[in-house]
Structures are given as structure tokens and as C-alpha cells.
Design a protein around this motif. Structure first.
Motif, mmCIF file in Angstrom:
data_model
loop_
_atom_site.group_PDB
_atom_site.id
_atom_site.type_symbol
_atom_site.label_atom_id
_atom_site.label_comp_id
_atom_site.label_asym_id
_atom_site.label_seq_id
_atom_site.Cartn_x
_atom_site.Cartn_y
_atom_site.Cartn_z
ATOM 1 N N LEU A 49 0.389 -1.542 0.064
ATOM 2 C CA LEU A 49 -0.020 0.079 -0.131
ATOM 3 C C LEU A 49 0.815 1.390 0.101
ATOM 4 C CD1 LEU A 49 -2.558 1.499 0.600
ATOM 5 C CD2 LEU A 49 -1.748 1.210 2.935
ATOM 6 N N PHE A 50 0.506 2.074 -0.959
ATOM 7 C CA PHE A 50 1.194 3.699 -0.827
ATOM 8 C C PHE A 50 0.762 4.820 -0.747
ATOM 9 C CE2 PHE A 50 3.627 0.500 -3.523
ATOM 10 C CZ PHE A 50 5.236 1.030 -3.270
ATOM 11 N N VAL A 51 0.047 5.127 0.633
ATOM 12 C CA VAL A 51 -0.221 6.497 1.018
ATOM 13 C C VAL A 51 -0.118 7.880 0.091
ATOM 14 C CG1 VAL A 51 -1.784 7.256 2.380
ATOM 15 C CG2 VAL A 51 -1.339 4.948 2.462
ATOM 16 N N GLY A 52 -0.376 8.211 -1.103
ATOM 17 C CA GLY A 52 0.586 9.254 -1.714
ATOM 18 C C GLY A 52 0.931 8.571 -2.777
ATOM 19 N N ARG A 117 3.650 2.411 2.383
ATOM 20 C CA ARG A 117 4.757 3.689 2.549
ATOM 21 C C ARG A 117 4.065 4.453 2.089
ATOM 22 N NH1 ARG A 117 3.886 7.269 0.657
ATOM 23 N NH2 ARG A 117 4.816 6.876 -2.012
ATOM 24 N N ILE A 118 3.582 5.140 3.708
ATOM 25 C CA ILE A 118 3.268 5.691 3.454
ATOM 26 C C ILE A 118 4.064 8.042 3.289
ATOM 27 C CG2 ILE A 118 1.195 7.569 5.573
ATOM 28 C CD1 ILE A 118 0.869 4.989 7.239
ATOM 29 N N ASP A 119 3.347 8.457 2.930
ATOM 30 C CA ASP A 119 4.210 10.196 2.224
ATOM 31 C C ASP A 119 3.770 11.191 3.188
ATOM 32 O OD1 ASP A 119 5.359 11.736 0.944
ATOM 33 O OD2 ASP A 119 3.530 12.689 -0.296
ATOM 34 N N ASP A 120 4.773 11.531 3.329
ATOM 35 C CA ASP A 120 4.973 13.358 4.657
ATOM 36 C C ASP A 120 3.511 13.296 4.921
ATOM 37 O OD1 ASP A 120 5.061 14.825 2.767
ATOM 38 O OD2 ASP A 120 6.492 16.006 2.787
ATOM 39 N N ALA A 121 2.361 13.749 3.751
ATOM 40 C CA ALA A 121 1.499 14.716 3.796
ATOM 41 C C ALA A 121 0.115 14.039 4.720
ATOM 42 C CB ALA A 121 0.774 15.037 2.492
#
Length: 492
Positions: A49-52, A117-121
Motif C-alpha cells: 500500500l502506498f498512501v501518496g 509506505r506513507i508520504d509525509d502529507a
């Protein structure tokens, strides 16, 4: 820098509609491990899962290294989402959503996420995800205002592998389960019944919750054993008592280490005491900086209640290090006074390198322990804040000796030299020679006059014969100091 197979061919697949700064940032992040060493599922058919979704480069690599994986992408930005849709087209392995809620609604049958992986935003989404899924590997950037330690303490119970990238540029990975005990504090107790309650009170009041106190009654002739047992009865979740026949301080500390369960190990002498925040602060420093050793400052506590600054050059209000941070040159710590009790040491560091206290040495056994631990530590972090109160002037303390007891120094370096010279670099061996020089100078400044000549002769032989593996120039430079300083000390 990480090298990926077919990396540039993946970069060329990124649609031109993706802003150049996002593409270039993704390239830099991957090459420099911004989100840690893991960038995809460890299973070929895992669920990622990629959030962003950003440029989509991370997803491309994920599918390249885990070709049978299922990949979910949450990208709220309309234009980036459109670019991702064009990039992956009708690839059945990739599903793209405009929001986390949309993903959760579609993934009701998914129980485990192998890689996230979760992007900073979108960092706050991590708390929703750990409620809904079992997560094996999580990588995320945390805001500048958050500490790596605080977030890791909250997330590690829920994630097998965790990597936290920090907005300041620092990162920290955790690939082992959160330990039940963070720090084990070992207290050797012999003949200190009058001071032991103050010591143990300061330890049971520690603000670090996951702390155990191991009191080793070294066959003490006074009430140390009974006092320790009373604390264990009152604080059964925190205090452990080991009763043993008298064997000396080294054997007591080793007995404590043998039963210690903590990730880190600390030592407090039974007649000293510490501030309530000592171990929470040192543990936090060690975790934040991925350090094997964390060190604080100390005060000198005299009989009658006088407390004085230690004037320690390595930590203290007037010291060389007036900040909390990583020690740039750990070798600079090796020649300092033995002060093992101001630190915590990673248990793994000690066990892997077989670092113990030599039990045949009946005093000053902390010198070889300190030298080995500091010289083998991969990273050391220090703060100038004073935590430890080191009692001075108590009858029977080794540091008060002026007689034949000081000849134990030759046993210490006979033990330490082969252990160091057989496995360490020449710059470490040079520091060991300097430690021996300083030790002999200190002893000659204290010895009874009738013992000085014998001690001096043995010291010169030990220094001359024990470091022949060093380059002549290095030995000559140190021996120049030896000849001057030892003569000066022996004329006291």
C-alpha cells in the motif's frame, strides 16, 4: 547509495504530466534510502500500500521486485492520480483510490499488508491503518514536531518492521519486536546498608516504565540483602534480587548481567543515587540516534551533603560536549576516567563482543569494561545534563587506596592488552597505551613513598614491552610523555 536493476528504464516510464520536482525527489529518495532499506514487499505475492502515490516510481520498483504482488495506491491529488492511472493502465495488480476511505471500503477482505509506505502529507493515516490491518513493514515520514522515540514507542507493538523518516533529515529503523524491558539497572551491594535505601528509592522512582532493577547481594555482611528483599516485596514488578556468595564487585555485576532482560544495561553503585529522569532520557537518546551507548553527566556527592560539579570534560555544565548529540570522535572518550555508571550499554553490544567484568581483578574492574565497550560501540550519544550522584569519601572506597592495592593496575592491563591488540585498530591500541600511561601517573601521584620505585619500574617495563605492534613513531611520541610525566609523578 542504493542501486536498482533497470532503475533508469523505470524512471523513463514516469508520465511527463508528473511535475519534474516530484519525479526528481522520488529518484533521490529511493537512491538515498529516505524511507529506509525496504522499498517493497518481502514476498513476491505480498500486498503493498502506498498512501501518496506521487510519481509512481516506487510502485514500479515494487512490482519489479515483487512481480506477483498486489499494490494499492491512495492518491488524493487529482492530477497525480490521473498520471498514475495512465501509467498503470489496466494492470490487474494495481488499484488506485482517491481517498483512504475508498481504499478501506474496497479492501474489506484484506487482513495483512506486507508493505506500507506513507508520504509525509498523509502521516496521520497510520493510526487508521494499524486499527484495520496487520502490518508487517511500515515506512513513513513523521512531522518535524514529532520525535522518533515517541512515535516508535507507539507503533512498534503493531508493526514487525518500522522505519521512521524524520523531516529533519534523520531516520531510524526498527527490525525487532519492542523489548518488554527497555533498561536493566544492576546494583552490586556489599557493605552499603546505610546508603542502599537512598540508591533504590532513586531507582524505583524512575520515570521510565519498562525498567528493571537487579540488586545483587554479594554476600554482604550487613543488611544489604534484607533491604533488597524488602524492595522486591514492595515493588515486585520492578525489583529483582540476586543473592550470591561474596566474589567481589566484578562477579556481582556479571551475575546481574546474566539475568538482565533489558535492551540496554546500566550500572549504579549501591552507595550512589540518580535523578528520576536518568534512564528515560538516556534510553530516548539511544533510540533516537540508534546508539549503542548513551551517556550523561554526573555530580560529586560529599559526606555532609555538599554536591559539587564533576568538571568532567566529556559531559557536564563546563564540559567539552555542551549538547545532546552523537559523539563525532568516540576515541576521545577512551582516555577518560572510568565512569561506567553514567551510561547505558546495548546488551547486544556486550553479548556479541563477550564484554564482561574480569572477576580475577578485585578492584578497578570498571576500567577494562569501559574501554572495551566504548571502543567497540558503533555509535555513542551524550548529553551534558547531570543525572548521577557519585558519593565521595566513603571509608573503603577503592579510589582512596595508596598502598599495594594500586599494583592491581598491572593485572588490569595484562588482561586488557591481548583482548584489545588482537582485534582492534592501531588508533585504538594507541589510546589504550595512553590509558595505561594516565593510570600509572595517577597511581604514582598517590602511592606511599616506599612503593614508588617498584611501581615505576614495573610501569616502564609494561609500557615498553606491551605495545611493540605499534609503529615506532607512535610509540616514541607517547613514551616522550611517559618519561616526563612518570618522573614528575614519582617525585610527589
Amino acid at each position: 547509495m542504493i542501486r536498482f536493476s533497470n532503475f533508469h528504464s523505470h524512471i523513463r516510464q514516469i508520465p511527463l504530466s508528473v511535475p519534474a520536482h516530484i519525479r526528481d525527489e522520488d529518484v533521490g529518495r529511493l537512491e538515498h534510502s529516505w524511507f529506509g532499506p525496504r522499498f517493497c514487499s518481502q514476498k513476491r505475492n505480498g500486498v503493498g500500500l502506498f498512501v501518496g502515490g506521487r510519481s509512481g516510481l516506487e510502485c514500479l520498483l515494487h512490482l519489479h521486485y515483487a512481480p506477483e504482488a498486489s499494490v494499492y495506491v491512495v492518491e488524493p491529488d487529482f492530477f497525480l492520480r490521473a498520471s498514475l492511472t495512465g501509467l498503470f493502465g489496466t494492470d490487474p495488480r494495481v488499484s488506485i483510490y482517491e481517498s483512504l476511505d475508498a481504499f478501506l471500503a474496497a479492501a474489506k477482505d484484506v487482513e495483512t499488508l506486507d508493505f506500507v509506505r506513507i508520504d509525509d502529507a498523509y502521516y496521520p493515516t497510520v493510526w487508521t491503518l494499524i486499527k484495520h490491518f496487520k502490518i508487517k513493514a511500515l515506512t513513513t515520514e513523521i512531522p518535524f514536531s514529532c520525535s522518533i522515540y515517541d512515535i516508535s514507542e507507539q507503533l512498534r507493538p503493531h508493526v514487525s518492521f518500522l522505519y521512521l523518516a524524520h523531516a529533519s533529515g534523520r531516520g531510524r529503523g526498527f527490525d525487532k519486536p519492542q523489548p518488554k524491558i527497555a533498561v536493566s539497572v544492576i546494583v552490586p551491594a556489599y557493605g552499603v546498608a546505610a546508603q542502599l535505601p537512598q540508591c533504590l528509592d532513586s531507582l524505583v522512582e524512575q520515570t521510565l516504565e519498562r525498567l528493571e532493577i537487579i540488586v545483587v547481594d554479594d554476600g554482604s555482611p550487613d543488611a544489604c540483602g534484607e533491604i533488597a528483599d524488602s524492595y522486591a516485596q514492595k515493588f515486585p514488578e520492578r525489583v529483582v534480587v540476586v543473592h550470591k556468595a561474596n566474589g567481589g564487585c566484578a562477579s556481582a555485576r556479571n551475575a546481574g548481567m546474566a539475568v538482565a532482560r533489558g535492551q540496554f544495561i546500566g550500572f549504579v553503585d549501591g552507595d550512589d543515587w540518580v535523578t528520576p529522569d536518568m534512564y528515560s532520557d538516556l534510553y530516548k537518546m539511544a533510540v533516537e540516534n540508534a546508539a549503542d551507548v548513551a551517556q550523561g553527566g554526573y555530580c560529586l556527592a560529599y559526606e555532609g551533603g555538599l554536591i559539587a560539579n564533576s568538571n568532567d570534560i566529556y559531559a557536564g555544565r563546563d564540559g567539552l560536549f555542551k549538547r545532546s548529540g552523537i559523539v563525532d570522535n568516540p576515541l576521545s572518550l577512551l582516555t577518560g576516567q572510568p565512569t561506567i555508571w553514567r551510561r547505558i550499554y546495548a546488551k547486544e553490544l556486550l553479548t556479541e563482543n563477550k564484554i564482561i567484568f574480569p572477576e580475577h581483578i578485585k578492584r578497578f574492574d570498571d576500567l577494562p569494561f569501559q574501554f572495551e565497550a566504548l571502543s567497540l560501540a558503533r555509535r555513542i550519544v551524550t548529553t551534558a545534563k547531570d543525572y548521577y550522584y557519585y558519593r565521595q569519601g566513603r571509608l573503603g572506597q577503592d579510589i582512596l587506596a595508596k598502598d599495594e592495592k594500586l599494583f592491581v593496575h598491572f593485572d588490569i592491563f595484562d588482561y586488557l592488552k591481548p583482548r584489545v591488540t588482537s582485534r582492534m585498530r592501531n588508533d585504538v591500541i594507541e589510546q589504550l597505551m595512553m590509558v595505561e600511561v594516565n593510570t600509572h601517573i595517577w597511581a604514582l601521584g598517590r602511592l606511599d613513598s616506599n612503593l614508588v620505585e617498584d611501581y615505576k619500574a614495573r610501569a616502564m617495563r609494561s609500557l615498553h614491552d606491551g605495545y611493540k605492534m605499534l609503529a615506532p613513531k607512535a610509540r616514541r611520541k607517547i613514551m616522550e610523555k611517559v618519561n616526563t610525566e612518570i618522573e614528575k609523578a614519582s617525585r610527589h
